[in-house]
Scaffold this motif. Structure first.
Motif, PDB file in Angstrom:
ATOM      1  N   LEU A 210       0.839  -1.196   0.000  1.00  0.00           N
ATOM      2  CA  LEU A 210       0.000   0.000   0.000  1.00  0.00           C
ATOM      3  C   LEU A 210       0.875   1.248   0.000  1.00  0.00           C
ATOM      4  O   LEU A 210       1.923   1.266   0.644  1.00  0.00           O
TER       5      LEU A 210
ATOM      6  N   TYR B 122      -8.201  -1.619  -0.594  1.00  0.00           N
ATOM      7  CA  TYR B 122      -7.932  -0.650  -1.653  1.00  0.00           C
ATOM      8  C   TYR B 122      -8.210   0.759  -1.144  1.00  0.00           C
ATOM      9  O   TYR B 122      -8.969   0.944  -0.183  1.00  0.00           O
TER      10      TYR B 122
ATOM     11  N   LEU C 148      -8.895   4.099   3.328  1.00  0.00           N
ATOM     12  CA  LEU C 148      -8.530   2.722   3.005  1.00  0.00           C
ATOM     13  C   LEU C 148      -9.740   1.838   3.280  1.00  0.00           C
ATOM     14  O   LEU C 148     -10.258   1.828   4.393  1.00  0.00           O
TER      15      LEU C 148
END
Lengths: 316, 799
Positions: free
Chosen positions: B684, B763, B781
């Motif tokens: 991430l 995601y 998030l």
């Protein structure tokens, strides 16, 4: 039986395959905010560095929230010797009216009271000259698209790792008498895996990894959308177009940065399972790129006779 | 190696010629159905000299001339004790009767003792008898999901049938169905496995200390044996659950000579949805539109075996399974029509013809001819007519692998202290790495027509393997399994080969406690290219090439096995595994890019995995089950992916499984499982920074006049963020009732009983405030979770 069937269908549709989405956090924090250097130095341009800082991934991207650092101290060293401090301009720019020299290594050090200092360096490569430009021809590159094909020759310096970039610019006149200027949109032949088109196709990149020390011919395509009906092609046919090619010998770090940046933009948001691309950086303790390049610029115009398109080659 | 072989031959000759010994040999069968019993113990109760039956129920025990008190035992069966006056070589086939529960403690204590004494370590056997008591996903008993509950095995993403053994990838598992490799074990994108539990007789998973007879994969061998079919009488089973139904029938073709088994399973989500789709389409007809879609999978298992004589037996087994998803759209009105359709199909076929032959009382062989195929196809087509204009378009992408193989394996048991296995095999692989077929036609003034095929063509390869291993004792306490596996792989004029030593050692500290150690080297010539975390059928099987070398691993393990009060099997193991020439997609590459050549998309690197596994298992009594705990690390390093080492996608530091089954009485049994695991790592961006987009813009500063700045999401290194921890409780109860012609069972339960929202993937997205549209969206998030508590029920009837 009907009610059972309805029950089962309802169950399957509403419960069984229902995934759910929830907000996990709005507070993903990096260990610390870091300085970012963006610069490409060249003997053709004054020494310029842009300094900014990283922003949290969740921060809004607006003009009110610009990440530029305008009060840093930016020191420049040439072959390890202190040269000067760059002068601060707006929007994080730091400049000095000084043209870097080929073969010299330049190091920048950036200091700011709120951040860890960052440093980076690059050697300005020597210029590599175009020997000859090829003719130009119109080719069908797929079912729907035609493109102009050309190429050029150069001698790769032996015994050193070289990385190259080609950019092209066209200035042309349309029927209304207006002049247009645009960067060429390159396409790369599929068969050549060592050639990369980057940044929406406005750059061609390659390395001499497999062809060190040889005379190299690079073939490329460029076009203006549906070129057969495009303004660009018409002006080329009418002899109202001038091309300018920038052939640059670039530093390895700049090459890797452009290559990973290309992948980044190609793959961003395409597949949630795809691993993100890590952008190459040569900035110690920070991010960004401090690249170097040396460019050979060629002005060229092509002649077109009737239905066949022939060009006249030429160097600088 | 040469010296080892000479010594071996000398020892064999010595033992055979100079001792006054005779051999008792034969097969051990289940008296209720005539099926051979695999791994039954045959031993002298006084000297404890003994052996176990092999995968076909064969045993051979050579003892001193004279009287011996022998015992034959197997878990779940009443032991058979008898005295044998061994004056000559004797053939003795034995049938064991299924036990009543009271006998089981003693028998299972025997089984635990046997595990303490075996050289094989790092093995998990699935208790098939208790499998149906374990709560299941969607009511579908699944052997892969049960194996995932064993220590050292990770399941991958939520609900999937992935197998990540000791940090290895899903392609590093050799999954054998009756000895034939199965390449894709997933139905429904991995939420179910292709194995129908009704057709399975035994399942064992070997995670390390691989005997020489296995080869071709780095991380595990899952050996699944199908049932042979009842030799005595006809039996069957039908069941229906939430999404699927299945049936099994077995019985003698000729009593005690030949038998068969046949199973079939199919989902009916597509059939159930037909009425809904019909209603929707009836409403849409006013808009001249129609849409249909569906999904189903099915699989079939069939097996026939025939005993020609006591020395010859033939088996023919087959598996076929397919998944199919499809959809159609149609619009038709006033000389304008549009039709489109898509289909997605994948499946396996495996067939195997095996011949068991007993050359003599000490030499048993199995010769096999087999075929295995996995194919995947995705296609879409479009057709449009607008008055005089016509256009169509069709696209198909397919990939797969086909294997034709033959092998012969021998078991040679010269003396009770030596059990030698050797054999050879040849496999002819045909890889189809990804072929696209594209056609289009346009009629609108100028007619244009294209029909073309592109992509990677077929690749043919030959693989040859040979092995020899000896499981032998040195005194009472030491036992070793030494062997070597040789393999070669020929592809595109390139030949790779390897010699892989295999060794396992057992030292008996006491009768109930042993220490075991092993070292193995493995080599793998085929790879699975996968760029997703779920079991997508698009994953590509590919061979080594000139530039892509075979994957290699070495694994060392050390462990203890303890028999606690004859009730609990306690094992503790540590392992370290090194791997090199692993493959991975380059950043940003995708299977859709295979048209330009898959070799360009991959990069090679190395990995190392290490950890500790503890398992406490209770297999007897009303309360059975196990607790498994794994502490592990899995690292990868691919220069083109990240300059630093990074945790593997399925690196999980702590993993706990608790499985409990309880038989209340003959009518009710129940089960519960609880699993916990630290979150998997994902990549991430934590921050972002400005890009140097264009040199000219950089010089002039133009780029910063844009409203939207050219930010790059910054990923400092791969797999830098841990998803939230995973935990889940499943509960299930079975209600049995005897009926006139058989027994019916209702099974009910719930998967994820406390509705834990476990992470499927994460995601970054915008969060909109629906109550305040003026408020600008905020980046957050997000986590996608699947299956937040799924009740299930199923009905089955067996006779």
């Amino acid at each position: 039986m009907k009610s059972l069937l309805k029950l089962i269908i309802l169950f399957l549709l509403t419960v069984t395959f229902s995934g759910c989405v929830k907000i996990l956090t709005d507070d993903l924090k990096a260990e610390k905010t870091k300085l970012v250097i963006n610069s490409v130095i060249s003997p053709d341009s004054v020494f310029t560095v842009n300094v900014s800082k990283t922003a949290n991934i969740f921060d809004e991207e607006t003009l009110d929230n610009l990440p530029f650092i305008n009060d840093a101290e930016v020191k420049v060293f040439e072959n390890g010797n202190f040269l000067f401090n760059l002068d601060s301009k707006d929007n994080g720019y730091y400049r000095k009216d000084y043209y870097p020299l080929p073969g010299k290594k330049y190091t920048v050090e950036v200091y700011h009271k709120d951040f860890d200092p960052v440093t980076s360096g690059a050697v300005i490569p020597g210029v590599v000259k175009v020997k000859k430009f090829d003719t130009i021809s119109l080719e069908q590159i797929d079912q729907y698209t035609s493109a102009l094909k050309s190429g050029f020759l150069f001698d790769d310096p032996p015994g050193e790792d070289n990385y190259y970039m080609l950019q092209g610019e066209i200035t042309y006149l349309d029927d209304s008498g207006a002049f247009y200027n645009t960067f060429l949109d390159f396409r790369v032949p599929d068969v050549d895996e060592n050639l990369y088109a980057v940044s929406n196709g406005d750059k061609l990149l390659w390395s001499d990894k497999l062809i060190d020390g040889h005379e190299i011919k690079i073939e490329f395509y460029f076009f203006d959308g549906y070129i057969e009906t495009g303004k660009m092609l018409k002006s080329i046919k009418d002899g109202n177009a001038i091309f300018k090619f920038y052939f640059s010998n670039i530093s390895k770090d700049y090459f890797l940065y452009l290559k990973t940046e290309r992948l980044y933009y190609e793959t961003a948001n395409t597949d949630p399972f795809m691993e993100p691309v890590i952008i190459h950086s040569n900035v110690k303790n920070g991010y960004g790129i401090f690249g170097a390049m040396n460019t050979d610029t060629t002005n060229i115009s092509y002649d077109f006779n009737g239905k066949k398109f022939f060009g006249k080659g030429g160097g600088k | 190696m040469k010296r080892f072989t000479v010594t071996l031959v000398f020892l064999l000759v010595f033992f055979t010629v100079f001792s006054q010994k005779h051999t008792v040999s034969g097969f051990v069968y289940d008296a209720s159905n005539g099926e051979p019993l695999l791994g039954a113990n045959v031993y002298d109760v006084n000297s404890y000299e003994g052996t176990s039956t092999n995968s076909y129920g064969f045993y051979s025990l050579t003892l001193e001339k004279g009287k011996h008190s022998l015992r034959v035992s197997y878990v779940g069966f009443t032991p058979f004790d008898f005295t044998l006056d061994l004056n000559k070589d004797t053939i003795l086939n034995i049938e064991l009767k299924p036990s009543v529960e009271l006998d089981e403690v003693e028998i299972k204590s025997d089984a635990i003792t046997q595990k303490v004494k075996n050289t094989q370590m790092s093995v998990n056997e699935l208790p098939m008898k208790d499998l149906k008591k374990i709560p299941v996903f969607f009511g579908e008993t699944d052997i892969i999901k049960a194996i995932q509950l064993m220590p050292g095995v990770q399941s991958g993403s939520e609900g999937s049938s992935g197998l990540y053994v000791r940090g290895g990838g899903p392609d590093e598992n050799l999954i054998l169905l009756d000895g034939v490799p199965v390449y894709n074990v997933n139905h429904l994108f991995g939420f179910f496995s292709v194995f129908n539990a009704d057709a399975i007789n035994s399942v064992s998973l070997i995670k390390g200390g691989f005997p020489a007879r296995y080869g071709g994969r780095l991380s595990s061998v899952m050996d699944i044996r199908m049932k042979e079919g009842n030799m005595k009488e006809y039996h069957g089973n039908v069941s229906a659950g939430l999404i699927s139904a299945k049936a099994m029938v077995e019985g003698p073709i000729k009593k005690d000579v030949s038998s068969f088994i046949f199973t079939i399973r199919r989902t009916y989500i597509d059939l159930l949805s037909i009425p809904v789709q019909a209603i929707v389409n009836r409403k849409n007809r006013r808009y001249h539109e129609e849409s249909y879609g569906g999904y189903h999978f099915y699989d079939l298992n069939a097996k026939i075996n025939y005993k020609f004589s006591e020395k010859n037996r033939l088996y023919l087994s087959a598996y076929m399974g397919n998944d199919k998803a499809y959809g159609k759209d149609k619009y038709d009105f006033d000389s304008i029509s549009d039709k489109s359709k898509f289909r997605l199909r994948w499946g396996n076929i495996t067939t195997s013809l095996r011949w068991n032959h007993l050359y003599n009382k000490k030499l048993f062989s199995n010769t096999r001819f087999s075929y295995s195929r996995y194919h995947f196809l995705v296609g879409e087509a479009y057709e449009s007519t607008d008055h005089a204009n016509y256009e169509n378009f069709a696209y198909e992408y397919g990939s797969g692998i086909d294997d034709m193989a033959m092998s012969t394996d021998f078991d040679y048991i010269p003396v009770p202290t030596h059990y030698i296995k050797f054999g050879v095999s040849y496999v002819y692989h045909t890889f189809t790495p990804g072929v696209s077929v594209y056609s289009t036609k346009q009629i609108s003034g100028d007619t244009v027509s294209i029909d073309t095929t592109f992509g990677s063509g077929k690749i043919h390869a030959s693989e040859i393997d040979a092995y020899i291993e000896d499981d032998f004792s040195i005194g009472k306490r030491f036992k070793m399994n030494l062997g070597v596996h040789a393999s070669g792989f020929y592809v595109k004029n390139k030949f790779y080969y390897s010699l892989q030593p295999r060794s396992s050692l057992r030292f008996l500290i006491t009768e109930k406690l042993s220490v075991k150690a092993s070292y193995v080297k493995m080599q793998q010539y085929i790879h699975l290219l996968s760029n997703s975390s779920i079991g997508l059928p698009t994953d590509l099987w590919l061979p080594v090439t000139d530039t892509i070398k075979p994957m290699k691993s070495q694994q060392a393990a050390l462990g203890f096995m303890y028999n606690l009060n004859n009730k609990f099997e306690v094992s503790l193991e540590g392992y370290y595994k090194w791997m090199k020439d692993l493959i991975e997609y380059k950043p940003g590459a995708s299977y859709l890019m295979t048209d330009s050549g898959w070799e360009k998309m991959i990069t090679t690197g190395k990995g190392w995995d290490y950890g500790t596994e503890i398992m406490i298992k209770k297999t007897s009594g009303k309360l059975t089950g196990w607790i498994g705990y794994t502490l592990s690390w899995a690292w990868r390093k691919f220069e083109e992916v990240s300059p630093e080492k990074y945790p593997y996608r399925y690196d999980r530091r702590n993993d706990i499984s608790v499985v409990v089954t309880y038989k209340l009485n003959d009518k009710i049994d129940m089960g519960a499982t609880w699993v916990f695991g630290n979150g998997y790592p994902v990549t991430l961006p934590f921050d972002k920074y400005l890009a140097l987009r264009n040199y000219n813009e950089f010089l002039t500063g133009d780029q910063f006049t844009w409203n939207e700045l050219p930010y790059l999401d910054n990923v400092e290194k791969r797999n830098n963020y841990r998803m939230p921890n995973y935990h889940r409780l499943d509960l299930g109860v079975n209600f049995h009732k005897k009926r006139k012609h058989g027994e019916r069972t209702w099974s009910i339960g719930i998967y994820n009983a406390y509705f834990r929202q476990n992470p499927f993937f994460l995601y970054i997205d915008y969060d909109y405030d629906n109550y305040n549209p003026e408020k600008p969206p905020k980046k957050v998030l997000k986590q996608v979770s699947l299956f937040p508590g799924i009740p299930y029920f199923s009905y089955s009837f067996k006779w």
